[in-house]
Design a protein around this motif. Sequence first.
Motif, mmCIF file in Angstrom:
data_model
loop_
_atom_site.group_PDB
_atom_site.id
_atom_site.type_symbol
_atom_site.label_atom_id
_atom_site.label_comp_id
_atom_site.label_asym_id
_atom_site.label_seq_id
_atom_site.Cartn_x
_atom_site.Cartn_y
_atom_site.Cartn_z
ATOM 1 N N MET A 1 6.098 30.606 142.631
ATOM 2 C CA MET A 1 4.889 30.086 142.373
ATOM 3 C C MET A 1 3.999 29.716 143.420
ATOM 4 O O MET A 1 4.221 29.419 144.602
ATOM 5 N N SER A 2 2.530 29.825 143.401
ATOM 6 C CA SER A 2 1.755 29.726 144.627
ATOM 7 C C SER A 2 1.522 28.059 144.610
ATOM 8 O O SER A 2 1.907 27.086 143.463
ATOM 9 N N LEU A 3 0.892 27.543 145.456
ATOM 10 C CA LEU A 3 0.369 26.231 145.884
ATOM 11 C C LEU A 3 -0.318 25.783 144.510
ATOM 12 O O LEU A 3 -0.207 24.647 144.080
ATOM 13 N N SER A 4 -1.152 26.485 144.136
ATOM 14 C CA SER A 4 -2.128 26.076 142.936
ATOM 15 C C SER A 4 -1.420 26.122 141.892
ATOM 16 O O SER A 4 -1.593 25.236 141.034
ATOM 17 N N GLU A 5 -0.475 26.888 141.544
ATOM 18 C CA GLU A 5 0.152 27.115 140.376
ATOM 19 C C GLU A 5 1.207 25.843 140.396
ATOM 20 O O GLU A 5 1.405 25.368 139.390
ATOM 21 N N VAL A 6 1.815 25.451 141.388
ATOM 22 C CA VAL A 6 2.566 24.426 141.374
ATOM 23 C C VAL A 6 1.821 23.039 141.169
ATOM 24 O O VAL A 6 2.292 21.890 140.535
ATOM 25 N N ALA A 7 0.701 22.828 141.882
ATOM 26 C CA ALA A 7 -0.281 21.824 141.622
ATOM 27 C C ALA A 7 -0.519 21.545 140.388
ATOM 28 O O ALA A 7 -0.500 20.535 139.606
ATOM 29 N N GLU A 8 -0.973 22.749 139.418
ATOM 30 C CA GLU A 8 -1.336 22.786 138.042
ATOM 31 C C GLU A 8 -0.226 22.443 137.195
ATOM 32 O O GLU A 8 -0.321 21.512 136.474
ATOM 33 N N GLU A 9 1.077 22.812 137.512
ATOM 34 C CA GLU A 9 2.025 22.634 136.875
ATOM 35 C C GLU A 9 2.433 20.955 137.093
ATOM 36 O O GLU A 9 2.888 20.427 136.050
ATOM 37 N N LEU A 10 2.413 20.290 138.040
ATOM 38 C CA LEU A 10 2.545 18.935 138.431
ATOM 39 C C LEU A 10 1.620 17.935 138.056
ATOM 40 O O LEU A 10 1.745 16.739 138.282
ATOM 41 N N GLY A 11 0.441 18.610 137.827
ATOM 42 C CA GLY A 11 -0.965 17.844 137.656
ATOM 43 C C GLY A 11 -1.363 17.074 138.960
ATOM 44 O O GLY A 11 -1.945 15.916 138.826
ATOM 45 N N ILE A 12 -1.393 17.744 140.030
ATOM 46 C CA ILE A 12 -1.893 17.156 141.370
ATOM 47 C C ILE A 12 -2.848 18.205 141.988
ATOM 48 O O ILE A 12 -2.743 19.374 141.437
ATOM 49 N N SER A 13 -3.475 17.802 143.155
ATOM 50 C CA SER A 13 -4.112 18.690 143.802
ATOM 51 C C SER A 13 -3.431 19.917 144.449
ATOM 52 O O SER A 13 -2.170 19.745 144.769
ATOM 53 N N ARG A 14 -4.054 20.469 144.962
ATOM 54 C CA ARG A 14 -3.458 21.729 145.822
ATOM 55 C C ARG A 14 -2.865 20.940 147.148
ATOM 56 O O ARG A 14 -1.548 21.645 147.551
ATOM 57 N N GLN A 15 -3.542 20.187 147.716
ATOM 58 C CA GLN A 15 -3.321 19.530 149.009
ATOM 59 C C GLN A 15 -1.908 18.659 148.545
ATOM 60 O O GLN A 15 -1.087 18.702 149.325
ATOM 61 N N GLY A 16 -2.125 18.086 147.185
ATOM 62 C CA GLY A 16 -1.120 17.447 147.088
ATOM 63 C C GLY A 16 0.246 17.873 147.080
ATOM 64 O O GLY A 16 1.419 17.564 147.346
ATOM 65 N N ALA A 17 0.132 19.212 146.418
ATOM 66 C CA ALA A 17 1.504 20.141 146.373
ATOM 67 C C ALA A 17 2.022 20.465 147.523
ATOM 68 O O ALA A 17 3.287 20.426 147.840
ATOM 69 N N ARG A 18 1.071 20.818 148.330
ATOM 70 C CA ARG A 18 1.524 21.153 149.688
ATOM 71 C C ARG A 18 2.332 20.011 150.588
ATOM 72 O O ARG A 18 3.273 20.309 151.179
ATOM 73 N N ASP A 19 1.681 18.876 150.558
ATOM 74 C CA ASP A 19 2.301 17.729 151.183
ATOM 75 C C ASP A 19 3.770 17.400 150.392
ATOM 76 O O ASP A 19 4.585 16.956 151.073
#
Length: 110
Positions: free
Chosen positions: A35-53
């Motif tokens: 998954m991309s960072l954006s997809e991970v963020a969406e799945e976890l309900g956080i921002s893209r930056q939050g997913a990256r961190d």
Amino acid sequence: MFEKNLNIGYLLDFYGDVLTERRRDALDFYYNNDMSLSEVAEELGISRQGARDLIKKAEEELVFYEEKLGLAKKFADAQTHAARALELCDATGADKELKSEIQLLLKSVD
């Protein structure tokens, strides 16, 4: 740019259970489900930056465990040496029982 370190997927197999569920899920989505960072963020309900961190911190934790424990390296080394021992058995016509034991060892580390 944030690039995937494919060794992390390997380390996740060894140390994933010691991560928090959230970190393990983030890495699983990112590495195993591609998954991309954006997809991970969406799945976890956080921002893209939050997913990256989250992914970055989880990666650092896995690398820390490998540096301290070295289980993944020991496992890979065991596979390499067992395969080489099997090759030597074939080349030298070694005892079938010895060869059978090495084959069992290789199966146990796969």
